[in-house]
Design a protein around this motif. Structure first.
Motif, mmCIF file in Angstrom:
data_model
loop_
_atom_site.group_PDB
_atom_site.id
_atom_site.type_symbol
_atom_site.label_atom_id
_atom_site.label_comp_id
_atom_site.label_asym_id
_atom_site.label_seq_id
_atom_site.Cartn_x
_atom_site.Cartn_y
_atom_site.Cartn_z
ATOM 1 N N ALA A 178 0.826 -1.201 0.000
ATOM 2 C CA ALA A 178 0.000 0.000 0.000
ATOM 3 C C ALA A 178 0.861 1.251 0.000
ATOM 4 O O ALA A 178 0.558 2.233 -0.703
ATOM 5 N N GLY A 179 1.961 1.236 0.754
ATOM 6 C CA GLY A 179 2.865 2.385 0.779
ATOM 7 C C GLY A 179 3.483 2.660 -0.579
ATOM 8 O O GLY A 179 3.560 3.815 -1.030
ATOM 9 N N LEU A 180 3.920 1.590 -1.249
ATOM 10 C CA LEU A 180 4.488 1.757 -2.585
ATOM 11 C C LEU A 180 3.437 2.283 -3.567
ATOM 12 O O LEU A 180 3.719 3.159 -4.386
ATOM 13 N N GLY A 181 2.222 1.728 -3.478
ATOM 14 C CA GLY A 181 1.167 2.174 -4.373
ATOM 15 C C GLY A 181 0.799 3.630 -4.154
ATOM 16 O O GLY A 181 0.644 4.400 -5.111
ATOM 17 N N LEU A 182 0.667 4.040 -2.899
ATOM 18 C CA LEU A 182 0.331 5.427 -2.602
ATOM 19 C C LEU A 182 1.456 6.373 -3.020
ATOM 20 O O LEU A 182 1.204 7.477 -3.521
ATOM 21 N N ALA A 183 2.701 5.934 -2.826
ATOM 22 C CA ALA A 183 3.833 6.765 -3.252
ATOM 23 C C ALA A 183 3.847 6.949 -4.760
ATOM 24 O O ALA A 183 4.066 8.055 -5.268
ATOM 25 N N GLY A 184 3.611 5.847 -5.498
ATOM 26 C CA GLY A 184 3.570 5.937 -6.959
ATOM 27 C C GLY A 184 2.438 6.821 -7.440
ATOM 28 O O GLY A 184 2.611 7.644 -8.345
ATOM 29 N N ALA A 185 1.251 6.674 -6.829
ATOM 30 C CA ALA A 185 0.099 7.480 -7.234
ATOM 31 C C ALA A 185 0.326 8.957 -6.928
ATOM 32 O O ALA A 185 -0.004 9.832 -7.741
ATOM 33 N N ALA A 186 0.900 9.264 -5.759
ATOM 34 C CA ALA A 186 1.154 10.655 -5.393
ATOM 35 C C ALA A 186 2.187 11.288 -6.321
ATOM 36 O O ALA A 186 2.046 12.446 -6.745
ATOM 37 N N TYR A 187 3.232 10.523 -6.648
ATOM 38 C CA TYR A 187 4.257 11.038 -7.557
ATOM 39 C C TYR A 187 3.668 11.356 -8.928
ATOM 40 O O TYR A 187 3.908 12.435 -9.483
ATOM 41 N N LYS A 188 2.876 10.428 -9.473
ATOM 42 C CA LYS A 188 2.322 10.635 -10.805
ATOM 43 C C LYS A 188 1.326 11.791 -10.829
ATOM 44 O O LYS A 188 1.286 12.573 -11.784
ATOM 45 N N LEU A 189 0.538 11.930 -9.774
ATOM 46 C CA LEU A 189 -0.503 12.945 -9.751
ATOM 47 C C LEU A 189 0.041 14.331 -9.425
ATOM 48 O O LEU A 189 -0.408 15.335 -9.997
ATOM 49 N N LEU A 190 1.048 14.412 -8.537
ATOM 50 C CA LEU A 190 1.485 15.714 -8.024
ATOM 51 C C LEU A 190 2.858 16.156 -8.498
ATOM 52 O O LEU A 190 3.086 17.361 -8.712
ATOM 53 N N LEU A 191 3.796 15.220 -8.666
ATOM 54 C CA LEU A 191 5.180 15.604 -8.914
ATOM 55 C C LEU A 191 5.652 15.367 -10.337
ATOM 56 O O LEU A 191 6.597 16.023 -10.797
ATOM 57 N N TYR A 192 5.028 14.422 -11.055
ATOM 58 C CA TYR A 192 5.541 14.014 -12.360
ATOM 59 C C TYR A 192 5.750 15.179 -13.326
ATOM 60 O O TYR A 192 6.791 15.244 -13.985
ATOM 61 N N PRO A 193 4.808 16.124 -13.452
ATOM 62 C CA PRO A 193 5.013 17.208 -14.427
ATOM 63 C C PRO A 193 6.226 18.088 -14.122
ATOM 64 O O PRO A 193 6.712 18.801 -15.006
ATOM 65 N N PHE A 194 6.712 18.045 -12.877
ATOM 66 C CA PHE A 194 7.786 18.949 -12.482
ATOM 67 C C PHE A 194 9.167 18.285 -12.426
ATOM 68 O O PHE A 194 10.176 18.934 -12.712
ATOM 69 N N VAL A 195 9.220 17.018 -12.053
ATOM 70 C CA VAL A 195 10.527 16.387 -11.825
ATOM 71 C C VAL A 195 10.892 15.326 -12.859
ATOM 72 O O VAL A 195 12.021 14.838 -12.871
ATOM 73 N N SER A 196 9.956 14.951 -13.736
ATOM 74 C CA SER A 196 10.275 13.929 -14.738
ATOM 75 C C SER A 196 11.129 14.537 -15.843
ATOM 76 O O SER A 196 11.176 15.764 -16.032
ATOM 77 N N GLY A 197 11.806 13.681 -16.611
ATOM 78 C CA GLY A 197 12.650 14.142 -17.704
ATOM 79 C C GLY A 197 11.833 14.675 -18.867
ATOM 80 O O GLY A 197 11.120 13.910 -19.518
ATOM 81 N N HIS A 198 11.906 15.967 -19.109
ATOM 82 C CA HIS A 198 11.191 16.545 -20.244
ATOM 83 C C HIS A 198 11.861 17.850 -20.644
ATOM 84 O O HIS A 198 12.648 18.422 -19.891
ATOM 85 N N ALA A 199 11.555 18.297 -21.849
ATOM 86 C CA ALA A 199 12.120 19.537 -22.372
ATOM 87 C C ALA A 199 11.138 20.164 -23.334
ATOM 88 O O ALA A 199 10.254 19.492 -23.875
ATOM 89 N N GLU A 200 11.316 21.455 -23.555
ATOM 90 C CA GLU A 200 10.442 22.173 -24.477
ATOM 91 C C GLU A 200 11.027 22.137 -25.884
ATOM 92 O O GLU A 200 12.234 22.309 -26.076
ATOM 93 N N TYR A 201 10.168 21.929 -26.867
ATOM 94 C CA TYR A 201 10.564 21.861 -28.270
ATOM 95 C C TYR A 201 9.666 22.792 -29.088
ATOM 96 O O TYR A 201 8.574 23.167 -28.657
ATOM 97 N N ARG A 202 10.152 23.132 -30.278
ATOM 98 C CA ARG A 202 9.383 23.945 -31.215
ATOM 99 C C ARG A 202 9.189 23.182 -32.506
ATOM 100 O O ARG A 202 10.123 22.584 -33.044
ATOM 101 N N LEU A 203 7.976 23.160 -33.004
ATOM 102 C CA LEU A 203 7.641 22.443 -34.228
ATOM 103 C C LEU A 203 8.115 23.248 -35.438
ATOM 104 O O LEU A 203 7.706 24.398 -35.625
#
Length: 421
Positions: A178-203
Motif C-alpha cells: 500500500a505504501g508503494l502504491g500510494l507513493a507511486g500514485a502521489a508522484y504521478k498525480l502531483l510531482l511528475y510534471p515537475f521532476v520527470s525528464g522533459h524539455a520544451e521543443y518547437r515544431l
C-alpha cells in the motif's frame, strides 16, 4: 531476465496467500471465508502494484523490459484485482473461529460505506482504463482519479475487522504494498510534471499524409537525449492538444538534435492533432521511454513495421552508430491509400544504404511477405534470422505463425507493444 505478466501476478497471489493463511486457524484454511480474505488481500496488493507501475519510474522499465511491458502488466493487474475483489465481496471474509480487530476503528456505518465505495472505486478504475470508446481527453482525466480512489481501498483494509494484525507478516506485506502504491500514485498525480525528464521543443516542419502527419521538432534550449527506437509522450502547448500522448520517436540523435514523430489519425485526439498541428507550435516532450533497440550480433535482421509501427525502424535506419544495413530486410505493411508520410524517400534512403526494402500493400496475409520471408530463411538459415516487430497485434500473430512454419525459433522475435490503452 525481465519479469513478465503471468509470473508477476502469480507471484503476488502466492505471497499474499502465504502470509495471510498463518494468521488464520488451520482448520479454516479451506473454507470460503479464507478464500474471500486471501482474495481481498491479493486484490489490494494488485491495485497497489498497478498504482506503482503507473508512476513511470525508470527503474520499473529495467525490471519489466520497457514501459510498453509495464503498461501491459498494469492493465492485467487491474483486471485481476477486479475479479478477486468480486470474490471477496460475494463471500464473507469472517468466521467465528477467527480473532478479529480493526487496525483503524471507524463507526460501523462508516466502515460499511467505505467497504462499498472501495469496490465501486475499483470497478470505475478498471472500466475507465479498458473502455476505448471514452474520448482520450476525458479518459485521461478520469484515470487520474485512480490514486485518490485507491486511498478508499486502503482505508477499507484498515477499518475492516479482520484477523490480520498490522505487525503480522500479512499486515507488513499489505503496509509495504500500500505504501508503494500510494507513493507511486502521489508522484504521478502531483510531482511528475515537475521532476520527470522533459524539455520544451518547437515544431519546425509538418509533412502531411493521408490521415497522418510527420512532425519535426527542435529543442528550445536543452534537449533530451534519446536512442533510436525509444518513444516519448508529446504534449503540444496548444488549446485542445495539451494531453500528453505516447508516440514512437522516428529519428535518431543526441539531446541537441531534432526529434521526429509520425502520427496517424486513429482516435479523437490524434484526428484533432493531424487536423490542427502547425509549424511554430511549442511542445513538451517527456522522454525517453522504451527498450526497443536493435539486436547485436551476427545473422540477418528482419524488421516488420505495420502502419505507424514503422517509426522505430526509421530511427534505426538513421542511427549514425549502426550503419550495418546490408544484413537488414524491412517489411513495410501499409494500408492502400494510407501510406506513411514521406515513405518513398525513406525507402530510397534505406536501399541506398544497403537495406532490402519490401513494400507490403495488400494486407497482413500478403503472399509478398510469405514468399520473401520463406526465401530469406532458406538463404541464411532459420537460426540466423532475428525478427524485430512493431505493429498491430493481429499482424504480430501472422509474423509468429510464419516464423513457426519456417523453423525460426520464437526466441528470435523481439517486439514492442503497439497500444497502451
Amino acid at each position: 531476465m525481465r519479469v513478465s505478466t503471468a509470473p508477476f501476478l502469480a507471484g503476488l497471489a502466492v505471497v499474499s496467500a502465504a502470509v495471510v493463511l498463518p494468521s488464520l486457524p488451520a482448520a479454516t484454511w479451506l473454507g470460503m471465508p479464507a478464500l474471500s480474505l486471501v482474495s481481498g488481500v491479493t486484490a489490494l496488493v494488485m491495485m497497489a502494484m498497478a498504482a506503482l507501475l503507473g508512476s513511470r519510474w525508470r527503474w520499473l522499465e529495467d525490471v519489466f523490459g520497457g514501459l510498453d511491458r509495464v503498461y501491459e502488466v498494469h492493465k492485467w493487474l487491474g483486471v485481476w484485482a477486479l475479479v478477486l475483489a468480486s470474490v471477496h465481496l460475494v463471500f464473507k471474509a469472517g468466521s467465528p473461529a477467527w480473532d478479529v480487530a480493526a487496525i483503524l476503528p471507524l463507526p460501523r456505518e462508516a466502515t460499511r460505506l467505505v467497504r462499498q465505495l472501495s469496490y465501486v472505486a475499483l470497478v470505475l478504475i478498471v472500466l475507465l482504463a479498458l473502455n476505448r470508446k471514452i474520448p482520450y481527453g476525458q479518459w485521461r482525466w478520469w484515470h487520474k482519479l485512480s490514486g485518490p480512489l485507491f486511498v478508499l481501498v486502503v482505508l477499507h483494509w484498515l477499518s475492516f475487522r479482520s484477523p490480520i494484525a498490522l505487525a503480522s507478516p500479512a499486515g507488513l506485506w499489505l503496509a509495504l504494498c500500500a505504501g508503494l502504491g500510494l507513493a507511486g500514485a502521489a508522484y504521478k498525480l502531483l510531482l511528475y510534471p515537475f521532476v520527470s525528464g522533459h524539455a520544451e521543443y518547437r515544431l519546425v516542419r509538418v509533412e502531411p499524409g493521408v490521415s497522418s502527419v510527420r512532425l519535426e521538432l527542435v529543442p528550445v534550449g536543452r534537449g533530451i537525449h534519446f536512442e533510436a527506437g525509444q518513444f516519448a509522450f508529446l504534449r503540444l502547448l496548444h488549446p485542445g492538444l495539451r494531453e500528453p500522448h505516447p508516440f514512437t520517436i522516428a529519428s535518431s540523435g543526441g539531446s541537441g538534435q531534432p526529434v521526429q514523430f509520425v502520427v496517424r489519425a486513429l482516435g479523437d485526439y490524434t484526428q484533432r492533432l493531424v487536423d490542427e498541428v502547425r509549424p511554430g507550435m511549442r511542445a513538451e516532450v517527456y522522454a525517453p521511454f522504451g527498450r526497443f533497440s536493435r539486436p547485436d550480433g551476427g545473422g540477418h535482421e528482419v524488421w516488420v513495421g505495420g502502419g505507424v509501427g514503422l517509426s522505430p525502424f526509421i530511427a534505426w535506419l538513421q542511427d549514425p552508430s549502426r550503419q550495418d544495413l546490408a544484413k537488414v530486410t524491412v517489411f513495410n505493411f501499409q494500408t492502400p491509400g494510407r501510406g506513411f508520410p514521406g515513405v518513398d524517400g525513406i525507402a530510397a534512403d534505406a536501399r541506398r544504404r544497403g537495406a532490402d526494402w519490401v513494400e507490403v500493400a495488400d494486407g497482413p496475409r500478403s503472399t509478398v511477405f510469405e514468399e520473401r520471408f520463406a526465401w530469406l530463411v532458406g538463404q541464411v538459415g532459420a537460426d540466423k534470422v532475428t525478427v524485430s516487430f512493431c505493429g498491430p497485434s493481429g499482424l504480430l500473430a501472422i509474423v509468429r505463425a510464419a516464423m513457426a512454419r519456417h523453423g525460426v525459433p520464437a526466441s528470435r522475435l523481439r517486439y514492442e507493444k503497439f497500444e497502451f490503452r
